[in-house]
Write an enzyme that holds these catalytic residues in place. Structure first.
Site: not given
Ligand code: GTR
Length: 428
Positions: A259, A263, A350, A401
Site C-alpha cells: 500500500s 508506493k 480502491w 487489501h
Molecule cells: C489508504 C490510501 C491508499 C493506501 C492505503 C494504505 O487510505 O488511500 O492510498 O495507501 O491507505 O496505505 O493502507
C-alpha cells in the site's frame, strides 16, 4: 419484425464473437482474464459515490509516451534509455515525490543484538542501528532481520518497508502473520528484513518538521521530498548496510512494501539501482495504478487525505489528471532493466487492479529493449493466476487489501526464477 429479429441475432452473434475473440487472445495462464465482481462494484459505488468503480465510466485518455517522440523520435536502444531514464526520474522527483538529498554528513552502523540460534536454531536474528547525522542533529534507523543458517555464504534478502504497527516486525516471534512471515521466508532459504517508516519520517502531516525533514532542516519548496520519498530513502540506507554485511548478497536484495509503503518501494527502486527486485503490493494511486484512469482513489483525494506523502507540486494535478505529462508506467519503467513485481487483490478496487496491471504492461516496452518479453496482453489475469516474464511479475490475489502469505510465496517463486543459481544451490 422479422428484420428486427435478424438484426438483433446478428448483433448478439457479433458480440459473442468479440468476447470469444478476446478470450481466445488471452494466453492459457490468464485463466480467462480478470473482471471485478459485479456485486462488489455496485456496493462500492454506492458506498463511495464520489469515486468511480466502473470500467465503462473510465473516460478515454492519451497515455504519455515513455519514449520521446517528435523531432528526436528514433529507434531506442539501451543507451538512449539510460539517458531517458534519468529524465523520468527527474520528472517524477520534481512533480510528484519530491527531491531527496543525496547524502547525510555522517552515517554509522552498529550491531545492537545478535542471536545465532533464533527460530530454534534455523536462523540468525540481528538488529542493526543506522545513525544518520547532519550538523548536530541525528536520526536512528533500526533495521531488523533474520538470515537462514542453512545457507552457506551470502544470502539474498527481502526488505519490507513497514508503515503498520511495530508488532509486525516482531523479533520475539510472538506475533506471527502473513505480513512479515519470517518462518516461511527462512524455510525457503531467504533472509528477511524490515524497518519502521516512523524511524525515518512520521506518517502524519507535521509541516515537514520532524524525522528526516528536521534532520536536514532545509526550507520546504514545491519540489521538496514528501514522506513517501523519505521512506524510500530509508530503504536505501538499509541497502547501505546490506552492502557492508558479508553475510548478505547485496546484488540480490528485493525491496517490498504494501500500500503506501508499496508506493515508497517503487520510488526507492526507481532511484536506487542497487535493488535487484522491486515489489509493489496493492500500492494503488501514487504507486502502480495509472492516474489518468481516475478509477478508485484519485490524486485530489490522496493529496487531501495525506498532504505529507508527495511534494507540493503534485497538488497541481488535483482533479487534473489529464494535465500529467507522465503516469505511473514511467515509475515502473524507471526500474528497468531490474526486476519488478506488481500485485493486486481482487476486492481492492480502491487501488484499481486494472490500472496497476496496465502500468506494468506499458512499462514492458522498456523491458523489451533489454530482451525481456514483457507481458503479452493488456488484460490482467484472473485472480490466483500469477503471470509474467523473467523480470516482470504480476498476480491478483483473491481477497481484499492486504499483504498475505500467498503474496510472499509468489514473490519468492519469482525470485527463485530470477536468482536461479542461488535457488538451485539452497535446494540441494
Ligand atoms: C489508504 C490510501 C491508499 C493506501 C492505503 C494504505 O487510505 O488511500 O492510498 O495507501 O491507505 O496505505 O493502507
Amino acid at each position: 419484425m422479422f428484420h428486427r429479429m435478424c438484426l438483433v441475432a446478428i448483433c448478439l452473434g457479433l458480440l459473442a464473437f468479440r468476447s470469444m475473440a478476446a478470450e481466445m487472445l488471452l494466453p492459457d495462464k490468464w485463466g480467462g482474464g480478470w473482471q471485478p465482481d459485479a456485486e462488489l462494484v455496485k456496493l462500492t459505488s454506492e458506498r463511495r459515490p464520489l469515486f468511480n468503480y466502473r470500467e465503462t465510466l473510465v473516460a478515454p485518455f492519451e497515455l504519455p509516451r515513455l519514449f520521446r517522440t517528435g523531432e528526436d523520435e528514433k529507434a531506442y536502444g539501451k543507451d538512449d534509455w539510460e539517458l531517458r531514464r534519468s529524465e523520468l526520474v527527474e520528472l517524477l522527483a520534481s512533480e510528484m515525490y519530491g527531491r531527496s538529498p543525496a547524502t547525510v554528513e555522517r552515517q554509522s552502523m552498529q550491531l545492537i543484538s545478535i542471536d545465532k540460534q533464533a527460530l530454534g536454531g534455523s536462523a540468525t536474528a540481528k538488529v542493526v542501528q543506522i545513525r544518520l547525522g547532519v550538523e548536530n542533529r541525528e536520526l536512528k534507523l533500526e533495521l531488523k532481520m533474520f538470515l537462514p543458517n542453512r545457507v552457506l555464504g551470502a544470502v539474498p534478502v527481502f526488505l519490507l518497508i513497514n508503515h503498520r504497527g511495530p508488532e509486525n516486525l516482531d523479533m520475539t516471534r510472538k506475533v506471527r502473520n502473513g505480513y512479515w512471515p519470517v518462518e516461511e521466508v527462512i524455510e525457503r532459504g531467504y533472509g528477511i528484513a524490515g524497518f519502521q517508516v516512523s524511524d525515518i519520517d512520521p506518517d502524519k502531516h507535521d509541516g515537514f518538521r520532524n524525522g528526516v525533514h528536521g534532520l536536514f532542516g532545509r526550507e520546504i519548496e514545491g519540489d521538496s521530498w514528501g514522506s513517501l520519498a523519505a521512506w524510500g530513502w530509508g530503504a536505501s540506507r538499509a541497502m547501505d548496510y546490506f552492502v557492508a554485511d558479508p553475510g548478505i548478497d547485496a546484488a540480490k536484495v528485493a525491496v517490498l512494501g504494501h500500500s503506501r509503503s508499496g508506493k515508497a518501494a517503487l520510488w526507492a527502486g526507481a532511484r536506487d539501482t542497487r535493488f535487484s527486485i522491486v515489489i509493489s503490493n496493492n500500492s494503488g494511486c501514487g504507486g502502480a495504478a495509472l492516474s489518468h484512469r481516475r478509477f478508485g482513489e484519485t490524486i485530489d483525494r490522496i493529496n487531501h487525505a495525506f498532504p505529507h506523502w508527495f511534494c507540493g507540486n503534485f497538488e497541481r494535478y488535483n482533479d487534473r489528471e489529464h494535465a500529467l505529462s507522465f503516469d505511473q508506467h514511467f515509475l515502473i519503467a524507471a526500474i528497468a532493466p531490474r526486476a519488478v513485481y506488481v500485485a493486486s487483490a481482487s476486492r481492492d478496487l480502491w487501488a484499481d487492479p486494472v490500472g496497476e496491471y496496465r502500468s506494468l504492461y506499458y512499462a514492458g516496452e522498456v523491458y523489451q529493449l533489454y530482451g525481456d518479453e514483457g507481458l503479452p496482453v493488456s488484460i490482467p489475469p484472473a485472480a490466483g493466476n500469477p503471470v509474467g516474464s523473467k523480470r516482470m511479475g504480476f498476480h491478483i490475489r483473491e481477497g481484499g487489501h492486504g499483504l498475505e502469505i500467498y503474496d510472499w510465496h509468489r514473490y519468492m517463486d519469482f525470485a527463485d526464477n530470477l536468482w536461479h543459481e542461488f535457488a538451485e544451490v539452497t535446494r540441494q
